[in-house]
Design an enzyme around this catalytic site. Structure first.
Site, short mmCIF file in Angstrom:
data_model
loop_
_atom_site.label_atom_id
_atom_site.label_comp_id
_atom_site.label_asym_id
_atom_site.label_seq_id
_atom_site.Cartn_x
_atom_site.Cartn_y
_atom_site.Cartn_z
N ASP A 135 -3.79 19.47 -14.83
CA ASP A 135 -4.05 18.49 -15.77
C ASP A 135 -3.50 18.50 -16.98
OD1 ASP A 135 -5.20 15.94 -17.11
OD2 ASP A 135 -7.30 16.97 -16.08
N ARG A 145 0.89 -1.29 0.58
CA ARG A 145 -0.38 0.24 -0.50
C ARG A 145 0.78 1.41 -0.63
NH1 ARG A 145 -1.35 2.17 3.85
NH2 ARG A 145 -2.18 0.71 5.43
N TYR A 183 -12.48 19.64 -16.41
CA TYR A 183 -12.23 17.67 -16.41
C TYR A 183 -13.83 17.53 -15.65
CZ TYR A 183 -12.54 13.04 -16.54
OH TYR A 183 -12.84 10.93 -16.46
N LYS A 216 -5.32 7.51 -19.95
CA LYS A 216 -5.29 7.93 -21.85
C LYS A 216 -3.82 7.74 -22.31
CE LYS A 216 -9.24 9.07 -20.19
NZ LYS A 216 -9.52 10.45 -19.43
C1 LIG Z 1 -9.16 10.93 -18.38
C2 LIG Z 1 -9.56 12.36 -18.01
C3 LIG Z 1 -9.13 12.22 -16.24
C4 LIG Z 1 -9.62 10.87 -14.47
O1 LIG Z 1 -8.96 9.90 -15.39
P1 LIG Z 1 -8.62 8.49 -14.79
O2 LIG Z 1 -7.76 7.85 -15.27
O3 LIG Z 1 -10.28 8.52 -16.50
O4 LIG Z 1 -9.66 8.52 -13.87
C5 LIG Z 1 -8.55 13.66 -15.32
N1 LIG Z 1 -8.43 14.16 -16.74
C6 LIG Z 1 -8.69 14.44 -18.02
C7 LIG Z 1 -8.68 15.26 -18.83
C8 LIG Z 1 -9.52 13.30 -18.19
O5 LIG Z 1 -9.52 12.94 -20.04
#
Ligand SMILES: *Cc1c(COP(=O)(O)O)cnc(C)c1O
Length: 395
Positions: A184, A58, A111, A209
């Site tokens: 982000d 963890r 987001y 992604k």
């Molecule tokens: C998909 C996404 C997230 C969240 O990511 P997860 O792995 O699905 O929790 C955050 N920011 C953006 C821009 C995203 O496209």
């Protein structure tokens, strides 16, 4: 081999410093929950050096650590912490920066789930205030700062409308006021934008992604200074317990080998698709930093070194039956959420919004039934364009 110069990024990702047991070219997975010690003194020392020791998964795990070290170097940060999802990373990083009663400045069109975490969870439960800005002008941020502002949270380009914020200017402003910044950075991937070098405190990615890139992993990432990320690791990561599984980390190690080459191909394919769409008579508008009509070209050039495959466009029709036929007839753009994988995808925001909003509320969003979002994958670009061309005949 002796190290004569700093490794270039492709080498750093494709090559491992340490030799694996039995000369295996792929590192084994440490698929274990705990680690044992020879003696009382050994485990005692491990606890004294928690950030470097493997005691319990963890906290820390060797497979996860190997990937985190590559990701930290890739982003130009001192330290990285992986999470089991992008939202795991985002929620932990926000909680690290914000106390009850603090104020967050972020962008409109943030987001969705990140926005929900702030406005539907932190706000009612911990009295956290939030101001949404368009964010195209630095004065948007200056004017929003309050005495209790503790975090400016960016997403540039935003994955909803593809607008940019001036990362360097926001970081400088925030530093002068003692406010933390996080971004982000999922849209550009770590290949095409380096926010930490522009003064941002914490860089976040959804590794689900482009970093994962094969649509087989959900994971998240926080990168920053040693002090900041270790604090998140010892508190929000360990105590809330959102830990990444060794197997998911191992898949990401696989993904990183090809990240630079994948990103170059996503860019090449996306630019070809964007040019096709922008010149097509059935397309009303293209939302993409690579579009001829994009209004923040100078800023894009200043802070990004490349473009990726997620874009939006609007069909020149409001006829829902025709729009459905367009989506349903596509062969290579599969209908689904998410993006950034090897496969091309399409999604219509109306599918979600029509469930949640009244027709009047939907009209107020500034998007239409014909708004589409596509993720341009790694297929042959001429095949992708031919697919869109054929489907557009139905409009
Ligand atoms: C998909 C996404 C997230 C969240 O990511 P997860 O792995 O699905 O929790 C955050 N920011 C953006 C821009 C995203 O496209």
């Amino acid at each position: 081999m002796s190290e004569s110069k700093k490794q270039n990024i492709e080498t750093l990702l494709a090559h491992d410093e340490q030799r694996n047991p039995n000369g295996a070219v792929v590192p084994p997975i440490y698929q274990n929950s705990l680690f044992t010690f020879e003696s009382w003194d050994d485990i005692d020392q491990a606890f004294d050096n928690r950030m470097e020791s493997f005691i319990y998964t963890r906290g820390r795990n060797p497979t996860v650590k190997q990937v985190e070290e590559k990701l930290a170097a890739l982003c130009g940060g001192e330290k990285a912490q992986l999470f089991p999802s992008g939202m795991g990373a985002i929620s932990a990083a926000i909680m690290h920066c914000v106390n009850a009663g603090d104020h967050i400045i972020t962008i409109k069109n943030l987001y969705g789930p990140a926005n929900n975490f702030i406005s539907s969870y932190l706000k009612p439960k911990f009295n956290v205030e939030v101001t949404y800005v368009t964010g195209k002008d630095i004065s948007d941020f200056e004017n929003a700062i309050q005495d209790n502002t503790s975090l400016i949270y960016l997403e540039s380009p935003s994955s909803a409308v593809f607008s940019l914020q001036d990362i360097e200017a926001v970081a400088k402003l925030a530093k002068s006021k003692g406010i933390k910044t996080m971004i982000d950075n999922t849209w550009t991937s770590p290949i095409f934008q380096k926010p930490l070098a522009m003064g941002i405190d914490l860089e976040i990615h959804s590794c689900s992604k482009y970093i994962g890139g094969h649509s087989d992993v959900v994971a998240g990432l926080v990168v920053g200074s040693k002090q900041e990320v270790e604090s998140i690791s010892l508190r929000e990561f360990e105590w809330i317990g959102a830990k990444i599984a060794p197997f998911e980390a191992w898949l990401l190690l696989r993904s990183l080998r090809t990240l630079p080459i994948r990103m170059r191909q996503h860019q090449e394919n996306a630019l070809a698709v964007a040019e096709f769409l922008e010149n097509h008579p059935k397309i009303q508008l293209l939302r993409y930093p690579g579009a001829k009509s994009f209004d923040q070209k100078e800023l894009a050039k200043k802070q990004m070194t490349g473009l990726t495959g997620l874009m939006g466009f609007q069909l020149k029709t409001d006829d829902l039956e025709k729009i459905k036929a367009f989506v349903n007839t596509l062969k290579y753009f599969h209908l689904g959420v998410s993006w950034g994988g090897h496969e091309s995808l399409i999604y219509a925001p109306a599918i979600s919004y029509l469930k949640e909003l009244s027709p009047d509320q939907f009209a107020g969003l500034g998007i239409s039934l014909g708004d589409m979002r596509i993720s341009v994958g790694l297929e042959n670009k001429e095949d992708l364009i031919a697919d869109l061309e054929r489907a557009l005949e139905l409009i």
